[in-house]
Motif scaffolding. Structure first.
Motif, PDB file in Angstrom:
ATOM      1  N   ILE A   1      51.167 -26.710   0.759  1.00 29.27           N
ATOM      2  CA  ILE A   1      49.786 -26.401   0.392  1.00 29.27           C
ATOM      3  C   ILE A   1      48.935 -27.682   0.444  1.00 29.27           C
ATOM      4  N   PRO A   2      47.723 -27.602   1.018  1.00 30.37           N
ATOM      5  CA  PRO A   2      46.851 -28.791   1.005  1.00 30.37           C
ATOM      6  C   PRO A   2      46.243 -28.981  -0.384  1.00 30.37           C
ATOM      7  N   VAL A   3      46.217 -30.228  -0.865  1.00 31.80           N
ATOM      8  CA  VAL A   3      45.773 -30.459  -2.245  1.00 31.80           C
ATOM      9  C   VAL A   3      44.670 -31.507  -2.342  1.00 31.80           C
ATOM     10  N   GLY A   4      43.809 -31.322  -3.351  1.00 31.89           N
ATOM     11  CA  GLY A   4      42.737 -32.265  -3.638  1.00 31.89           C
ATOM     12  C   GLY A   4      42.716 -32.571  -5.125  1.00 31.89           C
ATOM     13  N   ASN A   5      42.128 -31.633  -5.890  1.00 32.18           N
ATOM     14  CA  ASN A   5      42.052 -31.810  -7.335  1.00 32.18           C
ATOM     15  C   ASN A   5      43.357 -31.425  -8.029  1.00 32.18           C
ATOM     16  N   LEU A   6      44.279 -30.853  -7.282  1.00 35.17           N
ATOM     17  CA  LEU A   6      45.646 -30.526  -7.707  1.00 35.17           C
ATOM     18  C   LEU A   6      45.745 -29.300  -8.621  1.00 35.17           C
ATOM     19  N   GLY A   7      44.670 -28.501  -8.684  1.00 37.92           N
ATOM     20  CA  GLY A   7      44.744 -27.245  -9.427  1.00 37.92           C
ATOM     21  C   GLY A   7      45.657 -26.259  -8.724  1.00 37.92           C
ATOM     22  N   ASN A   8      45.557 -26.215  -7.399  1.00 37.77           N
ATOM     23  CA  ASN A   8      46.291 -25.174  -6.669  1.00 37.77           C
ATOM     24  C   ASN A   8      47.809 -25.318  -6.785  1.00 37.77           C
ATOM     25  N   ILE A   9      48.320 -26.541  -6.651  1.00 39.79           N
ATOM     26  CA  ILE A   9      49.784 -26.701  -6.721  1.00 39.79           C
ATOM     27  C   ILE A   9      50.269 -26.507  -8.164  1.00 39.79           C
TER      28      ILE A   9
ATOM     29  N   PRO B   1      40.430 -27.112   8.529  1.00 44.33           N
ATOM     30  CA  PRO B   1      41.040 -28.449   8.597  1.00 44.33           C
ATOM     31  C   PRO B   1      42.078 -28.709   7.501  1.00 44.33           C
ATOM     32  N   HIS B   2      41.923 -28.052   6.350  1.00 42.74           N
ATOM     33  CA  HIS B   2      42.889 -28.277   5.245  1.00 42.74           C
ATOM     34  C   HIS B   2      44.226 -27.658   5.605  1.00 42.74           C
ATOM     35  N   THR B   3      44.163 -26.493   6.234  1.00 46.07           N
ATOM     36  CA  THR B   3      45.389 -25.862   6.718  1.00 46.07           C
ATOM     37  C   THR B   3      46.002 -26.761   7.794  1.00 46.07           C
TER      38      THR B   3
ATOM     39  N   PHE C   1      40.815 -19.514  -1.206  1.00 50.35           N
ATOM     40  CA  PHE C   1      41.647 -19.089  -2.345  1.00 50.35           C
ATOM     41  C   PHE C   1      40.912 -19.221  -3.678  1.00 50.35           C
ATOM     42  N   LYS C   2      39.756 -19.861  -3.680  1.00 46.57           N
ATOM     43  CA  LYS C   2      39.048 -20.097  -4.940  1.00 46.57           C
ATOM     44  C   LYS C   2      38.634 -18.789  -5.618  1.00 46.57           C
ATOM     45  N   ASP C   3      38.528 -17.709  -4.861  1.00 49.31           N
ATOM     46  CA  ASP C   3      38.160 -16.421  -5.459  1.00 49.31           C
ATOM     47  C   ASP C   3      39.173 -15.987  -6.519  1.00 49.31           C
TER      48      ASP C   3
ATOM     49  N   SER D   1      47.377 -21.199   3.877  1.00 56.73           N
ATOM     50  CA  SER D   1      46.110 -21.490   4.541  1.00 56.73           C
ATOM     51  C   SER D   1      45.032 -21.220   3.502  1.00 56.73           C
ATOM     52  N   THR D   2      44.343 -22.290   3.068  1.00 53.26           N
ATOM     53  CA  THR D   2      43.518 -22.168   1.868  1.00 53.26           C
ATOM     54  C   THR D   2      42.098 -21.664   2.119  1.00 53.26           C
ATOM     55  N   ALA D   3      41.627 -21.789   3.362  1.00 53.85           N
ATOM     56  CA  ALA D   3      40.261 -21.312   3.626  1.00 53.85           C
ATOM     57  C   ALA D   3      40.173 -20.709   5.025  1.00 53.85           C
ATOM     58  N   HIS D   4      39.106 -19.973   5.254  1.00 52.99           N
ATOM     59  CA  HIS D   4      38.900 -19.344   6.555  1.00 52.99           C
ATOM     60  C   HIS D   4      38.316 -20.355   7.544  1.00 52.99           C
TER      61      HIS D   4
ATOM     62  N   ALA E   1      37.066 -30.468   1.943  1.00 54.08           N
ATOM     63  CA  ALA E   1      37.287 -29.794   0.658  1.00 54.08           C
ATOM     64  C   ALA E   1      38.360 -30.487  -0.176  1.00 54.08           C
ATOM     65  N   ILE E   2      39.136 -31.373   0.456  1.00 57.15           N
ATOM     66  CA  ILE E   2      40.136 -32.114  -0.325  1.00 57.15           C
ATOM     67  C   ILE E   2      39.797 -33.608  -0.350  1.00 57.15           C
ATOM     68  N   ARG E   3      38.510 -33.896  -0.227  1.00 55.68           N
ATOM     69  CA  ARG E   3      38.038 -35.282  -0.283  1.00 55.68           C
ATOM     70  C   ARG E   3      37.830 -35.639  -1.763  1.00 55.68           C
TER      71      ARG E   3
ATOM     72  N   SER F   1      31.630 -29.313  -6.757  1.00 57.29           N
ATOM     73  CA  SER F   1      32.447 -28.669  -5.734  1.00 57.29           C
ATOM     74  C   SER F   1      32.469 -29.458  -4.439  1.00 57.29           C
ATOM     75  N   THR F   2      33.577 -29.315  -3.715  1.00 52.41           N
ATOM     76  CA  THR F   2      33.616 -29.832  -2.341  1.00 52.41           C
ATOM     77  C   THR F   2      33.258 -28.695  -1.377  1.00 52.41           C
ATOM     78  N   GLY F   3      32.754 -27.589  -1.884  1.00 55.64           N
ATOM     79  CA  GLY F   3      32.231 -26.553  -1.009  1.00 55.64           C
ATOM     80  C   GLY F   3      32.771 -25.151  -1.254  1.00 55.64           C
ATOM     81  N   ASP F   4      34.062 -25.026  -1.534  1.00 64.01           N
ATOM     82  CA  ASP F   4      34.633 -23.687  -1.674  1.00 64.01           C
ATOM     83  C   ASP F   4      34.547 -23.153  -3.104  1.00 64.01           C
ATOM     84  N   THR F   5      34.740 -24.043  -4.068  1.00 64.16           N
ATOM     85  CA  THR F   5      34.621 -23.626  -5.472  1.00 64.16           C
ATOM     86  C   THR F   5      33.218 -23.089  -5.737  1.00 64.16           C
TER      87      THR F   5
HETATM   88  C1  LIG Z   1      40.040 -25.110   1.452  1.00 61.00           C
HETATM   89  C2  LIG Z   1      40.634 -25.873   0.333  1.00 61.00           C
HETATM   90  N1  LIG Z   1      41.907 -26.269   0.442  1.00 61.00           N
HETATM   91  C3  LIG Z   1      42.519 -26.958  -0.537  1.00 61.00           C
HETATM   92  C4  LIG Z   1      41.835 -27.298  -1.689  1.00 61.00           C
HETATM   93  C5  LIG Z   1      42.557 -28.087  -2.727  1.00 61.00           C
HETATM   94  O1  LIG Z   1      42.746 -27.378  -3.938  1.00 61.00           O
HETATM   95  P1  LIG Z   1      42.892 -28.209  -5.281  1.00 61.00           P
HETATM   96  O2  LIG Z   1      41.604 -28.975  -5.439  1.00 61.00           O
HETATM   97  O3  LIG Z   1      43.120 -27.216  -6.345  1.00 61.00           O
HETATM   98  O4  LIG Z   1      44.056 -29.145  -5.078  1.00 61.00           O
HETATM   99  C6  LIG Z   1      40.494 -26.925  -1.839  1.00 61.00           C
HETATM  100  C7  LIG Z   1      39.692 -27.255  -3.031  1.00 61.00           C
HETATM  101  O5  LIG Z   1      39.630 -28.333  -3.549  1.00 61.00           O
HETATM  102  C8  LIG Z   1      39.891 -26.194  -0.799  1.00 61.00           C
HETATM  103  O6  LIG Z   1      38.610 -25.795  -0.909  1.00 61.00           O
END
Ligand SMILES: Cc1ncc(COP(=O)(O)O)c(C=O)c1O
Ligand SMILES: [Zn+2]
Length: 453
Positions: free
Chosen positions: A264-272, A375-377, A134-136, A403-406, A328-330, A163-167
């Motif tokens: 939604i899976p969250v890490g840095n919390l931008g997505n939610i 794994p995030h999904t 979804f980072k695109d 589902s945030t990544a392939h 990616a959400i570490r 980045s944790t990889g996707d950004t």
């Molecule tokens: C695949 C995936 N899922 C979920 C997230 C979490 O998004 P956010 O960091 O905006 O909470 C990220 C990125 O950090 C991600 O790459």
């Protein structure tokens, strides 16, 4: 004298600007190199004044967005730029950096939903995008604004992110598309092979640092202080503007109906934060009349937002994130914490967590119904299962899992699961390939044995 086009751009800039999330009064141009409020240090957000947007009524907006959803007319074939008036109205066509991201499939997970007891279950496959996540959605906006800044003579020379990889994959691809140099900071050894090779292939300057994501974040903030390298992490709220379209897109795909839940899976919390921002805009402009309940799903091994939720958000919890399959959400010290609290509060939301074993089992189970989940999904699906079991999500509820990544970016995870080699995971659904001699009788016997089960 300004031309008609220049004067429209000028007006658009007056009505869409950065402002402080804590309420400080200053307005800042979105073309300024600025990430936090100069008065109080809080994050900024892109604010769209509502009155000019109300010149179109709710139905007119719906019709406009519907009409653009299937077009190839530049730049509206992008799910993000199809909503350009709500994103960055002042961006000139020639500066849009887009690979027609968004418009990802939202599909009915019929068998999985039946098995879990929520027949109205839907998966929004954001991983079906240019760089596989979804980072695109956010990166198309940020890199486009940078292109416009550079065209207007800004001193910015390059873009950078931790980045944790996707950004990093998204930034590297969009920067390469636009011909802008990119510098990428990755925690060494903590991203998947596919995630690492994406920015390498796109020609970015990839720096693997001996630290974790939170450590990389500190370095990139230091490096971008001199303003010639533009910070592309989600503390830069331009990213959120693109990402917010995913919620609007989901509602559009449901013919403007609002689901009961979005997980939604969250890490840095931008997505939610972004999801909430999109829903709030739709509410304010009358396109919808209620909010979905948002669920933030965390891994137990990097769960600061879960811990904060447990204490009623009285105190921000920071943790040292541990190794997890959901790499990616570490993230232990989420940047968009304040924005995400608002998202949970405004939507009667929930934060829940999942263990390594739970996320791996949920991902493998979903794969058996035809998916190929990252794994995030898996974290989001495990949280879904818990909320169903607890009776919070009811069998009649319309539920969307983002589902945030392939999954193809995380084949190491899949291989490890099916070879039963993952730590802390019991591979109950392991389905390893069967190695046989090229002998028809042996093969037939093997197939028969399996079909009898
Ligand atoms: C695949 C995936 N899922 C979920 C997230 C979490 O998004 P956010 O960091 O905006 O909470 C990220 C990125 O950090 C991600 O790459
Ligand atoms: Zn402020």
């Amino acid at each position: 004298m300004l031309s008609a086009v220049e004067s429209k751009l000028d007006t658009d800039q007056q009505t869409t600007y950065f402002r402080c999330i804590a309420g400080c009064s200053a307005k800042h141009s979105i073309y300024d190199v600025i990430y936090t409020c100069p008065s109080c240090g809080n994050l900024l957000e892109v604010h769209h004044e509502r009155e000019p947007l109300k010149k179109r009524d709710a139905n007119q907006w719906k019709q406009l967005f519907d009409s653009r959803a299937s077009t190839s007319t530049w730049p509206y074939g992008s799910g993000v730029w199809g909503m350009r008036e709500w994103v960055v109205p002042s961006l000139a066509d020639e500066n849009v950096v887009s690979m027609f991201e968004g418009n990802t499939n939202l599909f009915w997970a019929e068998r999985l939903g039946q098995q879990l007891g929520v027949p109205d279950l839907w998966i929004k496959l954001c991983g079906n995008s240019h760089t596989g996540s979804f980072k695109d959605l956010g990166m198309t906006v940020l890199v486009s604004v940078v292109k416009q800044m550079m065209a207007q003579g800004s001193a910015v020379k390059a873009v950078a992110c931790a980045s944790t990889g996707d950004t990093s994959a998204a930034l590297a691809a969009y920067a390469a598309y636009a011909g802008i140099p990119a510098v990428i900071f990755l925690p060494a050894g903590k991203v998947s092979t596919a995630q690492l090779i994406q920015p390498v292939a796109n020609g970015a300057h990839v720096l693997a640092l001996d630290t974790d994501f939170d450590g990389c974040m500190k370095i990139v903030q230091e490096v971008t202080k001199d303003n010639s390298i533009y910070l592309a992490n989600s503390m830069n709220s331009l990213r959120i503007e693109g990402q917010k379209t995913v919620g609007i897109e989901i509602v559009r795909q449901f013919d403007w109906d609002v689901p009961d839940w979005i997980i939604i899976p969250v890490g840095n919390l931008g997505n939610i934060s972004a999801l909430h921002k999109g829903f709030q805009l739709m509410m304010d402009l009358g396109l919808i009349t209620r909010m979905p309940r948002l669920v933030a799903a965390q891994t137990v091994r990097a769960n600061p937002f879960y811990e904060s939720f447990q204490n009623g958000f009285k105190e921000k919890v920071r943790v040292t994130a541990k190794d997890t399959l959901a790499n990616a959400i570490r993230i232990g010290d989420p940047v968009s914490y304040e924005k995400a609290i608002k998202a949970i509060a405004a939507t009667d939301g929930i934060v829940e967590q999942a263990t390594e074993n739970e996320l791996a089992a949920a991902a493998a189970h979903a794969d058996l119904t035809g998916m190929f989940t990252c794994p995030h999904t898996g974290v989001a699906l495990a949280v879904l299962t818990k909320l169903i079991q607890r009776g919070v999500i009811k069998s009649s509820d319309k539920t969307v899992v983002i589902s945030t990544a392939h999954g193809l970016k995380f084949t190491d995870f899949k291989v490890g699961y099916h070879e039963s080699t993952l730590e802390e995971v019991t591979s109950q659904y392991a389905n390893p390939a069967v190695h046989l001699p090229a002998n028809a009788d042996v093969v037939k016997a093997e197939i028969e044995k399996r079909l009898m089960h």
